[in-house]
Design a protein around this motif. Sequence first.
Motif, PDB file in Angstrom:
ATOM      1  N   ASP A 100      26.142 -32.706  21.217  1.00 21.80           N
ATOM      2  CA  ASP A 100      25.716 -33.605  20.144  1.00 21.80           C
ATOM      3  C   ASP A 100      25.739 -35.062  20.608  1.00 21.80           C
ATOM      4  O   ASP A 100      24.850 -35.850  20.270  1.00 21.80           O
ATOM      5  CB  ASP A 100      26.616 -33.414  18.924  1.00 21.80           C
ATOM      6  CG  ASP A 100      25.850 -33.519  17.604  1.00 21.80           C
ATOM      7  OD1 ASP A 100      24.611 -33.603  17.625  1.00 21.80           O
ATOM      8  OD2 ASP A 100      26.505 -33.500  16.546  1.00 21.80           O
ATOM      9  N   VAL A 103      22.771 -35.659  22.708  1.00 23.25           N
ATOM     10  CA  VAL A 103      21.607 -35.867  21.845  1.00 23.25           C
ATOM     11  C   VAL A 103      21.579 -37.311  21.344  1.00 23.25           C
ATOM     12  O   VAL A 103      20.530 -37.959  21.338  1.00 23.25           O
ATOM     13  CB  VAL A 103      21.620 -34.873  20.665  1.00 23.25           C
ATOM     14  CG1 VAL A 103      20.525 -35.214  19.649  1.00 23.25           C
ATOM     15  CG2 VAL A 103      21.438 -33.448  21.162  1.00 23.25           C
ATOM     16  N   ASP A 104      22.737 -37.830  20.921  1.00 25.28           N
ATOM     17  CA  ASP A 104      22.821 -39.237  20.497  1.00 25.28           C
ATOM     18  C   ASP A 104      22.264 -40.157  21.580  1.00 25.28           C
ATOM     19  O   ASP A 104      21.469 -41.062  21.305  1.00 25.28           O
ATOM     20  CB  ASP A 104      24.274 -39.635  20.222  1.00 25.28           C
ATOM     21  CG  ASP A 104      24.852 -39.035  18.959  1.00 25.28           C
ATOM     22  OD1 ASP A 104      24.077 -38.720  18.035  1.00 25.28           O
ATOM     23  OD2 ASP A 104      26.088 -38.884  18.899  1.00 25.28           O
ATOM     24  N   HIS A 107      18.507 -39.860  22.134  1.00 22.20           N
ATOM     25  CA  HIS A 107      17.772 -40.452  21.014  1.00 22.20           C
ATOM     26  C   HIS A 107      17.854 -41.977  21.067  1.00 22.20           C
ATOM     27  O   HIS A 107      16.883 -42.665  20.715  1.00 22.20           O
ATOM     28  CB  HIS A 107      18.343 -39.924  19.703  1.00 22.20           C
ATOM     29  CG  HIS A 107      17.591 -40.378  18.492  1.00 22.20           C
ATOM     30  ND1 HIS A 107      16.245 -40.169  18.314  1.00 22.20           N
ATOM     31  CD2 HIS A 107      18.007 -41.050  17.379  1.00 22.20           C
ATOM     32  CE1 HIS A 107      15.856 -40.675  17.161  1.00 22.20           C
ATOM     33  NE2 HIS A 107      16.908 -41.211  16.582  1.00 22.20           N
ATOM     34  N   LEU A 146      24.488 -27.672  14.239  1.00 17.93           N
ATOM     35  CA  LEU A 146      24.177 -29.075  13.983  1.00 17.93           C
ATOM     36  C   LEU A 146      23.629 -29.760  15.233  1.00 17.93           C
ATOM     37  O   LEU A 146      22.645 -30.506  15.163  1.00 17.93           O
ATOM     38  CB  LEU A 146      25.428 -29.801  13.484  1.00 17.93           C
ATOM     39  CG  LEU A 146      25.829 -29.490  12.038  1.00 17.93           C
ATOM     40  CD1 LEU A 146      27.254 -29.952  11.757  1.00 17.93           C
ATOM     41  CD2 LEU A 146      24.850 -30.140  11.064  1.00 17.93           C
ATOM     42  N   GLU A 149      20.098 -28.298  16.018  1.00 11.34           N
ATOM     43  CA  GLU A 149      19.112 -28.753  15.024  1.00 11.34           C
ATOM     44  C   GLU A 149      18.708 -30.194  15.298  1.00 11.34           C
ATOM     45  O   GLU A 149      17.520 -30.552  15.213  1.00 11.34           O
ATOM     46  CB  GLU A 149      19.691 -28.608  13.614  1.00 11.34           C
ATOM     47  CG  GLU A 149      18.715 -28.898  12.488  1.00 11.34           C
ATOM     48  CD  GLU A 149      18.565 -30.382  12.141  1.00 11.34           C
ATOM     49  OE1 GLU A 149      17.490 -30.758  11.621  1.00 11.34           O
ATOM     50  OE2 GLU A 149      19.521 -31.151  12.377  1.00 11.34           O
ATOM     51  N   ARG A 150      19.668 -31.034  15.661  1.00 14.24           N
ATOM     52  CA  ARG A 150      19.353 -32.434  15.964  1.00 14.24           C
ATOM     53  C   ARG A 150      18.550 -32.543  17.257  1.00 14.24           C
ATOM     54  O   ARG A 150      17.648 -33.387  17.368  1.00 14.24           O
ATOM     55  CB  ARG A 150      20.640 -33.260  16.065  1.00 14.24           C
ATOM     56  CG  ARG A 150      21.379 -33.390  14.745  1.00 14.24           C
ATOM     57  CD  ARG A 150      22.622 -34.266  14.884  1.00 14.24           C
ATOM     58  NE  ARG A 150      22.264 -35.655  15.089  1.00 14.24           N
ATOM     59  CZ  ARG A 150      22.629 -36.390  16.137  1.00 14.24           C
ATOM     60  NH1 ARG A 150      23.353 -35.838  17.110  1.00 14.24           N
ATOM     61  NH2 ARG A 150      22.263 -37.650  16.246  1.00 14.24           N
ATOM     62  N   ARG A 153      15.029 -31.651  16.120  1.00 13.43           N
ATOM     63  CA  ARG A 153      14.421 -32.618  15.209  1.00 13.43           C
ATOM     64  C   ARG A 153      14.207 -33.984  15.850  1.00 13.43           C
ATOM     65  O   ARG A 153      13.175 -34.635  15.638  1.00 13.43           O
ATOM     66  CB  ARG A 153      15.302 -32.745  13.958  1.00 13.43           C
ATOM     67  CG  ARG A 153      14.886 -33.822  12.980  1.00 13.43           C
ATOM     68  CD  ARG A 153      15.584 -33.658  11.640  1.00 13.43           C
ATOM     69  NE  ARG A 153      17.005 -33.421  11.757  1.00 13.43           N
ATOM     70  CZ  ARG A 153      17.941 -34.377  11.795  1.00 13.43           C
ATOM     71  NH1 ARG A 153      17.588 -35.656  11.750  1.00 13.43           N
ATOM     72  NH2 ARG A 153      19.219 -34.057  11.864  1.00 13.43           N
ATOM     73  N   LEU A 154      15.172 -34.446  16.638  1.00 14.11           N
ATOM     74  CA  LEU A 154      15.107 -35.798  17.197  1.00 14.11           C
ATOM     75  C   LEU A 154      14.450 -35.857  18.560  1.00 14.11           C
ATOM     76  O   LEU A 154      13.860 -36.876  18.925  1.00 14.11           O
ATOM     77  CB  LEU A 154      16.522 -36.390  17.294  1.00 14.11           C
ATOM     78  CG  LEU A 154      17.301 -36.513  15.981  1.00 14.11           C
ATOM     79  CD1 LEU A 154      18.697 -37.061  16.252  1.00 14.11           C
ATOM     80  CD2 LEU A 154      16.557 -37.394  14.978  1.00 14.11           C
ATOM     81  N   ARG A 204      20.962 -29.190   5.961  1.00 17.83           N
ATOM     82  CA  ARG A 204      19.877 -29.661   6.830  1.00 17.83           C
ATOM     83  C   ARG A 204      18.858 -28.567   7.106  1.00 17.83           C
ATOM     84  O   ARG A 204      17.708 -28.860   7.450  1.00 17.83           O
ATOM     85  CB  ARG A 204      20.465 -30.185   8.139  1.00 17.83           C
ATOM     86  CG  ARG A 204      21.238 -31.477   7.960  1.00 17.83           C
ATOM     87  CD  ARG A 204      21.800 -32.004   9.255  1.00 17.83           C
ATOM     88  NE  ARG A 204      22.557 -33.241   9.021  1.00 17.83           N
ATOM     89  CZ  ARG A 204      23.228 -33.895   9.962  1.00 17.83           C
ATOM     90  NH1 ARG A 204      23.230 -33.439  11.209  1.00 17.83           N
ATOM     91  NH2 ARG A 204      23.882 -35.000   9.670  1.00 17.83           N
ATOM     92  N   GLU A 259      24.746 -35.503   2.628  1.00 17.58           N
ATOM     93  CA  GLU A 259      23.541 -34.687   2.793  1.00 17.58           C
ATOM     94  C   GLU A 259      23.011 -34.237   1.437  1.00 17.58           C
ATOM     95  O   GLU A 259      21.788 -34.252   1.197  1.00 17.58           O
ATOM     96  CB  GLU A 259      23.837 -33.460   3.665  1.00 17.58           C
ATOM     97  CG  GLU A 259      24.179 -33.761   5.101  1.00 17.58           C
ATOM     98  CD  GLU A 259      23.045 -34.409   5.870  1.00 17.58           C
ATOM     99  OE1 GLU A 259      21.858 -34.123   5.565  1.00 17.58           O
ATOM    100  OE2 GLU A 259      23.326 -35.203   6.780  1.00 17.58           O
TER     101      GLU A 259
END
Length: 401
Positions: A100, A103-104, A107, A146, A149-150, A153-154, A204, A259
């Motif tokens: 995660d 991913v941050d 992005h 989570l 999914e990110r 999506r991102l 989400r 959310e």
Amino acid sequence: MERRDKGLSRRTLLYAAGTGIAVTVLSRPIQAAPITRQVSAGADTCGQRVDLAEQAIVTRHVRSLWGLPGVRLGVSDWPRPLAEQSFLQWNYWWQAHLLDCAVDAAHRDRTVARIDRVAALARGIRTRNLTGWTNRYYDDMAWLALALERADRLLGIRFGDAVGDLRAALLGGWNPDVGAVPWRIGDDYYNTPSIGPTGIALARLGELTCAGRLAEFLHTRLRDTDSGLILDGVHEPGARVNRAITTYSQGVAIGLETELALRTGESEHRRRAAAIVAAVEAKLTKDGVITGAAGDDSGLFMGILARYLTVAALSLGDTTAANIVHASARAAWEHRAEVDGLPLFGADWTRAVTVPAHGGIFPQLSNAFTPPPANQSRDLSIQLSGWMLLEADYQLTAAGC
């Protein structure tokens, strides 16, 4: 961009694992590195600081899994004996948070290296888990859902039906007689650390009814009416409550209510999120800074709270949440130590990281593990909390919050 896991045979996995263990055992140890409180200058912006936090974890912790190309995981401790880099033991949910954070970073500043790292870490989790994407623990699976999914999506990175598999597993854990999911398959303990991230993930993924029921369970069954904070969990049947209060539980409760506020438009969810943020400020901060980890498996708790305070600040305009994140990021950075010019964070962001007495040198990668002194951590979870916090600080600053 869809990246599908082509799968590996059990024979290939066993061969790769054996080869990886042999390579790590025979490799020469890394030289000792000095740890210092004489921190370097130059990281004047939140972007520069989060870059260094990311670089520290990538350099110290991220390693190839069993020598397989494009397959990586994070070693749990640093420095550690080289043999332990074989990943015979691993921690699924730490790896999900590492993914995660990757991913941050991708992005924040999309580069080929960062995109490849996200893909490699996801492959590492799937490969090391052996049996698929799922396991027996609903909190573990929610955190991976989570992160994946990110990533989709991102970043546009998708691993077949990984998120679908995890979604089905989370929905399968629903116990209608209790109104929640347990800690793990077959368990009687219904706890916030599982219910919270499961609810966020399901919200989400469009499962708003189930997510709403999970939020209601936390609010009606596990909210401490005196402090306004969320308790750890309850055993059912029997209604035996564990009244422990952690930053982790507050973070996921804030995240779930946020959310639902966004997706349903119901003001009650906004009110509940704001109330927990206010309770956190009153009870779980010191001079506005998130309270430190308490040992055991709590290293990620601070970062989880920072992540979802940021979601509340960005999505609901909660200035209290933003102020806590900014204050915590300043404190964590000011109190860091450095190794090879890269930050090393402590378990308590309000105190300076302790420098070892033996000349400021880590006894790196020896066979004997020496426990670290107070407020100094070698484990991935605490360093991930620092990275997660600085990513959160960057997101708020970039948004003008």
